[in-house]
Design an enzyme around this catalytic site. Sequence first.
Site, short mmCIF file in Angstrom:
data_model
loop_
_atom_site.label_atom_id
_atom_site.label_comp_id
_atom_site.label_asym_id
_atom_site.label_seq_id
_atom_site.Cartn_x
_atom_site.Cartn_y
_atom_site.Cartn_z
N ASP A 279 4.50 -3.90 -10.00
CA ASP A 279 4.38 -3.17 -8.65
C ASP A 279 4.93 -3.84 -7.29
OD1 ASP A 279 2.19 -2.11 -6.41
OD2 ASP A 279 1.31 -4.04 -6.48
N ASP B 298 3.22 -3.92 -3.18
CA ASP B 298 2.81 -4.58 -2.51
C ASP B 298 1.65 -5.07 -3.32
OD1 ASP B 298 2.61 -2.84 0.52
OD2 ASP B 298 3.51 -1.91 -0.92
O1 M1P Z 1 1.97 -0.74 -3.76
C1 M1P Z 1 0.52 -0.24 -3.05
C2 M1P Z 1 -0.42 0.30 -1.90
O2 M1P Z 1 0.30 -0.10 -0.88
C3 M1P Z 1 0.06 0.50 0.49
O3 M1P Z 1 -1.39 1.09 0.20
P1 M1P Z 1 -2.21 0.20 1.68
O4 M1P Z 1 -1.53 0.75 2.82
O5 M1P Z 1 -3.41 0.78 1.13
O6 M1P Z 1 -1.84 -1.55 1.70
C4 M1P Z 1 0.05 2.40 0.35
O7 M1P Z 1 1.37 2.39 0.28
C5 M1P Z 1 -0.53 2.86 -1.51
O8 M1P Z 1 -0.45 3.76 -1.20
C6 M1P Z 1 0.28 1.55 -2.69
O9 M1P Z 1 -0.97 1.83 -3.66
#
Ligand code: M1P
Length: 250
Positions: free
Chosen positions: A8, A10
């Site tokens: 993953d 983020d």
């Molecule tokens: O990749 C993880 C998530 O990153 C973002 O989440 P958030 O803005 O809530 O921190 C979004 O792009 C989300 O779609 C994605 O799953």
Amino acid sequence: MDTLLVFDVDGTLTGPRRRMHEDFARFFKSVCQNYQVFLVSGSDMPKLEEQLPKDIIGLVAGIFTCSGNEMLVDGQAVYRMEHLFPDDLTGFLANFVDASRYPVRTGNHIEARTGTLNVSVVGRNADPKQRMAYFTRDKENGERQKMIGDIMERFPDYEANVGGQISVDVTPRGWNKSRVFQELSQRYPGRKIAFFGDNMHTGGNDRPLGDAVKNGSSDNKVFPVEDHYDTWKILQEQYSQSPKSQSQVA
Ligand code: M1P
């Protein structure tokens, strides 16, 4: 056969919506040179390009974006699962955002991506401080879990998962990150898979892929991580040697 490493982005390789740490990027580059690495994000490609160095994007074996609804290899789309979301669902999401008692709105509350809608009460224009403030409040009042429960109850053909810090990803039922497992096991039959994700809890968007990987083979590994430092530590401990030199040692 060496393991396919799947990450993953983020919260696992970077802070939420942040650029990859330079020292970690240097180390991660060597991992990409020694293993076949795949990235899996709820986000889309333009956001990944902001967060990850170009050389890493060039080195990975494949990138799954939009919760696995899009796959790219060498910058070219391999597949793209488009979906037209019904007006009553988008209307319901807009009403949920409007009705929330959370006091801050920054704009860009419903973002359409391939096969996914990303919904955020505070809005995708939130800066890091506004993100953290929403994240803290959400932990206290469970607003996103409530949104998820409401969506699944009223629209049983759809599913919703907590994305990262401030949003919820909505997809047609089954169009979640577990698709990545189907793709990889068809393309690389018999290969072991190790998956790293920070959102493995119930309702987290890494959970469907974590479960699919775990159930696929007892040789597969799933690493729920706290953040990219945790990922870095596990990689150093378990995957810092190339598979070739590991077999020479064994
Ligand atoms: O990749 C993880 C998530 O990153 C973002 O989440 P958030 O803005 O809530 O921190 C979004 O792009 C989300 O779609 C994605 O799953």
